[in-house]
Every structure is written in C-alpha cells, then in structure tokens.
Write a protein that holds these residues in place. Structure first.
Motif, PDB file in Angstrom:
ATOM      1  N   PHE A   1     -12.778  -2.237   0.254  1.00  0.00           N
ATOM      2  CA  PHE A   1     -13.926  -1.406  -0.090  1.00  0.00           C
ATOM      3  C   PHE A   1     -13.534   0.075  -0.157  1.00  0.00           C
ATOM      4  O   PHE A   1     -13.935   0.788  -1.072  1.00  0.00           O
ATOM      5  CB  PHE A   1     -15.058  -1.609   0.924  1.00  0.00           C
ATOM      6  N   GLU A   2     -12.750   0.527   0.803  1.00  0.00           N
ATOM      7  CA  GLU A   2     -12.318   1.928   0.807  1.00  0.00           C
ATOM      8  C   GLU A   2     -11.476   2.252  -0.427  1.00  0.00           C
ATOM      9  O   GLU A   2     -11.645   3.305  -1.051  1.00  0.00           O
ATOM     10  CB  GLU A   2     -11.527   2.236   2.081  1.00  0.00           C
ATOM     11  N   LEU A   3     -10.587   1.336  -0.798  1.00  0.00           N
ATOM     12  CA  LEU A   3      -9.750   1.553  -1.975  1.00  0.00           C
ATOM     13  C   LEU A   3     -10.588   1.513  -3.248  1.00  0.00           C
ATOM     14  O   LEU A   3     -10.368   2.311  -4.165  1.00  0.00           O
ATOM     15  CB  LEU A   3      -8.634   0.517  -2.030  1.00  0.00           C
TER      16      LEU A   3
ATOM     17  N   TYR B   1      -6.111  -7.014  -0.580  1.00  0.00           N
ATOM     18  CA  TYR B   1      -6.841  -6.818   0.673  1.00  0.00           C
ATOM     19  C   TYR B   1      -7.910  -7.899   0.858  1.00  0.00           C
ATOM     20  O   TYR B   1      -8.040  -8.475   1.943  1.00  0.00           O
ATOM     21  CB  TYR B   1      -7.496  -5.438   0.705  1.00  0.00           C
TER      22      TYR B   1
ATOM     23  N   SER C   1     -13.686   2.419  -3.495  1.00  0.00           N
ATOM     24  CA  SER C   1     -14.386   3.715  -3.540  1.00  0.00           C
ATOM     25  C   SER C   1     -13.458   4.821  -4.019  1.00  0.00           C
ATOM     26  O   SER C   1     -13.842   5.654  -4.846  1.00  0.00           O
ATOM     27  CB  SER C   1     -14.933   4.066  -2.152  1.00  0.00           C
ATOM     28  N   GLN C   2     -12.217   4.820  -3.532  1.00  0.00           N
ATOM     29  CA  GLN C   2     -11.241   5.823  -3.959  1.00  0.00           C
ATOM     30  C   GLN C   2     -10.952   5.698  -5.448  1.00  0.00           C
ATOM     31  O   GLN C   2     -10.810   6.694  -6.159  1.00  0.00           O
ATOM     32  CB  GLN C   2      -9.949   5.669  -3.152  1.00  0.00           C
TER      33      GLN C   2
ATOM     34  N   ARG D   1       0.826  -1.208   0.000  1.00  0.00           N
ATOM     35  CA  ARG D   1       0.000   0.000   0.000  1.00  0.00           C
ATOM     36  C   ARG D   1       0.858   1.255   0.000  1.00  0.00           C
ATOM     37  O   ARG D   1       0.546   2.240  -0.694  1.00  0.00           O
ATOM     38  CB  ARG D   1      -0.946   0.008   1.201  1.00  0.00           C
TER      39      ARG D   1
ATOM     40  N   GLN E   1     -12.615  -4.261   4.556  1.00  0.00           N
ATOM     41  CA  GLN E   1     -12.910  -2.832   4.739  1.00  0.00           C
ATOM     42  C   GLN E   1     -11.933  -1.981   3.934  1.00  0.00           C
ATOM     43  O   GLN E   1     -12.323  -1.022   3.274  1.00  0.00           O
ATOM     44  CB  GLN E   1     -12.865  -2.456   6.220  1.00  0.00           C
ATOM     45  N   GLU E   2     -10.662  -2.342   3.982  1.00  0.00           N
ATOM     46  CA  GLU E   2      -9.661  -1.594   3.226  1.00  0.00           C
ATOM     47  C   GLU E   2      -9.867  -1.777   1.725  1.00  0.00           C
ATOM     48  O   GLU E   2      -9.678  -0.840   0.945  1.00  0.00           O
ATOM     49  CB  GLU E   2      -8.252  -2.028   3.642  1.00  0.00           C
TER      50      GLU E   2
END
Length: 93
Positions: A74-76, A64, A78-79, A43, A71-72
C-alpha cells in the motif's frame, strides 16, 4: 534465462556486469528477486533504479502482496501515485 532456470546468483552476476542498464534489465532483476522472495534485496534494487515504469512498480507491489506484506504494498502504491505513475490492470489485480 538464469532466473527462469532458478539461478539467482548467476542472474545477479550478469546484471551487475551490464555496462548500461535500461528499465527492462532493472525490472527483470527486481522481478527475479521478488520471485525468489528476496523482497528486501528487490526493494533495495528498486530504490536504485534511475527510471521506473508501471511494470517495475507493479512487480514490486505484487511481490509485497504475494508475500504477505500488504502495508508495504500500500505504501509503495501511494508513492507510485505521488510520482505520477498511473496503475494499470496488472497493478490492481
């Protein structure tokens, strides 16, 4: 080649010595780190990439997911969408 042979240390040394890195060399190193379950290092390198494509994003997201960090992932994901990169069939696999 070093990554395929299981030598992360040699692969990192070669990567660090490449004078002009492209998206393929960056993504290969990120994928290698992911393959060795070195997600935090992967990362950090991913965040340093000057240019990312759907393959780089997918390598990190799938890393991930494969290592139990949804969770990470999903966040990535979204980014990735915020940055205008469209997922492909491998991203959603």
């Amino acid at each position: 080649m070093y990554l395929k042979c299981g030598s992360l240390e040699c692969a990192r040394k070669v990567f660090d010595e490449i004078p002009v890195k492209n998206v393929v060399s960056w993504t290969t190193m990120v994928s290698g780190l992911v393959g060795f379950a070195e997600l935090d290092c992967a990362r950090k390198l991913f965040d340093q990439m000057p240019v990312r494509n759907v393959v780089s994003w997918t390598a990190m997201i799938n890393g991930y997911v494969s290592n139990g960090r949804p969770q990470e992932a999903f966040e990535l994901f979204s980014q990735m969408q915020v940055e205008g990169v469209k997922p492909n069939e491998f991203t959603l696999d």
